[in-house]
Design a protein around this motif. Sequence first.
Motif, short mmCIF file in Angstrom:
data_model
loop_
_atom_site.label_atom_id
_atom_site.label_comp_id
_atom_site.label_asym_id
_atom_site.label_seq_id
_atom_site.Cartn_x
_atom_site.Cartn_y
_atom_site.Cartn_z
N ALA A 189 50.73 38.09 52.51
CA ALA A 189 51.13 39.30 51.78
C ALA A 189 51.72 40.35 52.72
O ALA A 189 52.56 41.16 52.32
CB ALA A 189 49.95 39.87 51.02
N LEU A 229 57.89 44.43 47.55
CA LEU A 229 58.87 45.50 47.32
C LEU A 229 59.69 45.25 46.06
O LEU A 229 59.91 46.15 45.24
CB LEU A 229 59.83 45.59 48.52
N THR A 238 57.50 45.70 42.96
CA THR A 238 57.25 47.12 42.71
C THR A 238 58.52 47.79 42.18
O THR A 238 58.47 48.59 41.24
CB THR A 238 56.81 47.84 44.01
N ILE A 240 54.93 39.88 42.12
CA ILE A 240 53.67 40.36 42.70
C ILE A 240 52.66 39.21 42.83
O ILE A 240 51.90 39.14 43.80
CB ILE A 240 53.09 41.52 41.85
N HIS A 276 53.66 37.61 45.86
CA HIS A 276 53.30 38.51 46.96
C HIS A 276 51.80 38.38 47.30
O HIS A 276 51.42 38.30 48.47
CB HIS A 276 53.64 39.95 46.55
N HIS A 325 46.50 33.50 45.00
CA HIS A 325 45.06 33.22 45.08
C HIS A 325 44.32 34.38 44.45
O HIS A 325 44.90 35.41 44.13
CB HIS A 325 44.63 32.96 46.53
N PRO A 346 42.84 37.57 44.00
CA PRO A 346 42.84 38.75 44.86
C PRO A 346 41.46 39.41 44.89
O PRO A 346 40.71 39.29 43.93
CB PRO A 346 43.86 39.67 44.21
N THR A 347 41.18 40.09 46.00
CA THR A 347 39.87 40.75 46.12
C THR A 347 40.09 42.25 46.33
O THR A 347 41.22 42.71 46.49
CB THR A 347 39.12 40.21 47.36
N ILE A 386 42.72 46.42 45.12
CA ILE A 386 44.01 45.99 44.56
C ILE A 386 43.82 44.83 43.59
O ILE A 386 44.65 44.61 42.70
CB ILE A 386 45.03 45.65 45.67
N SER A 397 48.18 50.66 42.47
CA SER A 397 49.26 50.15 43.34
C SER A 397 49.72 51.23 44.31
O SER A 397 50.00 50.94 45.48
CB SER A 397 50.48 49.72 42.52
N HIS A 417 47.33 51.37 47.08
CA HIS A 417 47.48 50.14 47.88
C HIS A 417 48.72 50.23 48.79
O HIS A 417 48.65 49.92 49.99
CB HIS A 417 47.59 48.97 46.91
C1 HEM Z 1 56.01 48.24 48.41
C2 HEM Z 1 55.13 47.48 47.81
C3 HEM Z 1 53.96 46.75 48.47
C4 HEM Z 1 53.67 46.54 49.77
C5 HEM Z 1 54.43 47.01 51.00
C6 HEM Z 1 52.45 45.77 49.82
C7 HEM Z 1 51.81 45.36 50.97
C8 HEM Z 1 50.74 44.53 51.03
C9 HEM Z 1 50.09 44.07 52.24
C10 HEM Z 1 50.47 44.49 53.64
C11 HEM Z 1 49.12 43.24 51.87
C12 HEM Z 1 48.18 42.49 52.82
C13 HEM Z 1 46.91 43.25 52.91
C14 HEM Z 1 45.89 42.48 53.69
O1 HEM Z 1 46.12 41.32 54.02
O2 HEM Z 1 44.81 43.05 53.91
C15 HEM Z 1 49.09 43.16 50.46
C16 HEM Z 1 48.25 42.37 49.70
C17 HEM Z 1 48.24 42.34 48.34
N1 HEM Z 1 48.99 43.12 47.49
FE1 HEM Z 1 50.48 44.33 48.03
N2 HEM Z 1 52.03 45.53 48.54
C18 HEM Z 1 52.92 46.13 47.68
C19 HEM Z 1 52.85 46.17 46.31
C20 HEM Z 1 51.86 45.57 45.57
C21 HEM Z 1 51.68 45.72 44.15
C22 HEM Z 1 52.52 46.62 43.23
C23 HEM Z 1 50.62 44.94 43.80
C24 HEM Z 1 49.96 44.70 42.46
C25 HEM Z 1 49.99 45.43 41.40
C26 HEM Z 1 50.15 44.28 45.01
C27 HEM Z 1 49.13 43.37 45.05
C28 HEM Z 1 48.64 42.80 46.21
C29 HEM Z 1 47.62 41.78 46.21
C30 HEM Z 1 46.97 41.15 44.98
C31 HEM Z 1 47.39 41.48 47.55
C32 HEM Z 1 46.43 40.43 48.11
C33 HEM Z 1 45.07 40.99 48.19
C34 HEM Z 1 44.10 39.91 48.63
O3 HEM Z 1 44.51 39.00 49.35
O4 HEM Z 1 42.93 39.99 48.24
N3 HEM Z 1 50.92 44.70 46.06
N4 HEM Z 1 50.10 43.96 49.97
#
Ligand code: HEM
Length: 304
Positions: A62, A72, A75, A117, A120, A124, A126-127, A130, A284, A287
């Motif tokens: 992610a 990105l 979103t 998403i 993204h 799997h 998610p925890t 988020i 979001s 996050h």
């Molecule tokens: C500009 C938009 C976004 C960026 C830059 C971003 C960035 C990230 C990053 C860096 C991670 C890894 C975090 C980690 O490994 O600890 C992550 C995980 C995740 N993101 Fe995003 N995110 C964005 C938008 C979103 C949105 C809108 C959603 C959902 C509504 C989302 C859902 C998730 C989920 C489900 C994970 C995985 C969490 C898990 O592994 O338990 N993301 N995101």
Amino acid sequence: MAKATTGNREIDPWAIAGWIALGVPTVLLCVVALIVFVVGVPYYLTPSELRIEHALHDLYGAGGIIGVLLGLIGTGLMTVMLLYTVRKWLPFTAFMGNMQFWMRVHVICGLVGPLYIVLHGGLHMPTGFIGIGFWCMVLVALSGFFGRYLFGYFPQTAQGLRVDIGAAQERLTELRAQLVADTREAAVEAVGRAVRLVKNFDFEPQSIGELVILDAETRRRADLVRIMLHRAGIPRGARRRAESTLLEQLSMRRNLAGWDVARKLLRYWNLFHQPLALAMYAISAVHIFNAVVFGGAFAPLFGG
Ligand code: HEM
Ligand code: HEM
């Protein structure tokens, strides 16, 4: 732009332009998602705890380049879909085009955005915080189908619909005379029956169950109209004109019949769809803020 016609069907160049403007980006986005998915299958099939060692992790995680780009785009799409709300509530945005177009944008972005998403998030469970936002998103998108079904009852205002039904009723009377003149003696009765099937369409559904029955009855009558006109032996061109006029009238009557109850149900449904959407956007935002400010999420995009 002038409207062209084939038979009595009008071809609206704006409608075609609208379909192209929506269709081309949608197909491109789906193709890109499919390629990302197919290439990433070995990564997605790897158990979560072993992924960090996988060769694709730096790209597909992610926080990897592809992962962040997917986030990105997802979103971005879920932001663009709010243009429907802008168009709906701000009267001076009428120049943006009709509501039906923006509802289509809403639906497409509301499905393709969550798809990005899901990729993204790495496909799997998610925890964490988020994870809640993720499931809100899934529920909002799924609930959208029911809302879209109800929304189908409102292609225009009820008043406009009544005016249109009045005009269509006149067309129907003319059409009947025309068809009777064009038709062999033996088929006149079949044409009359088809017209009556449409004219005597009086329903007053009171509940969701009755709306479903109304739809089944509309489909049944549409099929019967087609069969009757087919059997009447009317020349092909005239038959197609007759069919489209009768089916258009049938659909208007269906919309008017279900109008009140669909409006009421849509109001209740919005009490589910909208708060979940708001929760999803709020979670979001937190996050993304965390990922960008504390996690340096954009660094991989700039070679960091
Ligand atoms: C500009 C938009 C976004 C960026 C830059 C971003 C960035 C990230 C990053 C860096 C991670 C890894 C975090 C980690 O490994 O600890 C992550 C995980 C995740 N993101 Fe995003 N995110 C964005 C938008 C979103 C949105 C809108 C959603 C959902 C509504 C989302 C859902 C998730 C989920 C489900 C994970 C995985 C969490 C898990 O592994 O338990 N993301 N995101
Ligand atoms: C993540 C995805 C989605 C989000 C965040 C979302 C958000 C929203 C919001 C905030 C509204 C209120 C609009 C307003 O009254 O200003 C709304 C309405 C609506 N949405 Fe969605 N939506 C999503 C997906 C979908 C999907 C996939 C569909 C259809 C399949 C859909 C169909 C509708 C319908 C029919 C309305 C009611 C419009 C009205 O009453 O004017 N939505 N949505």
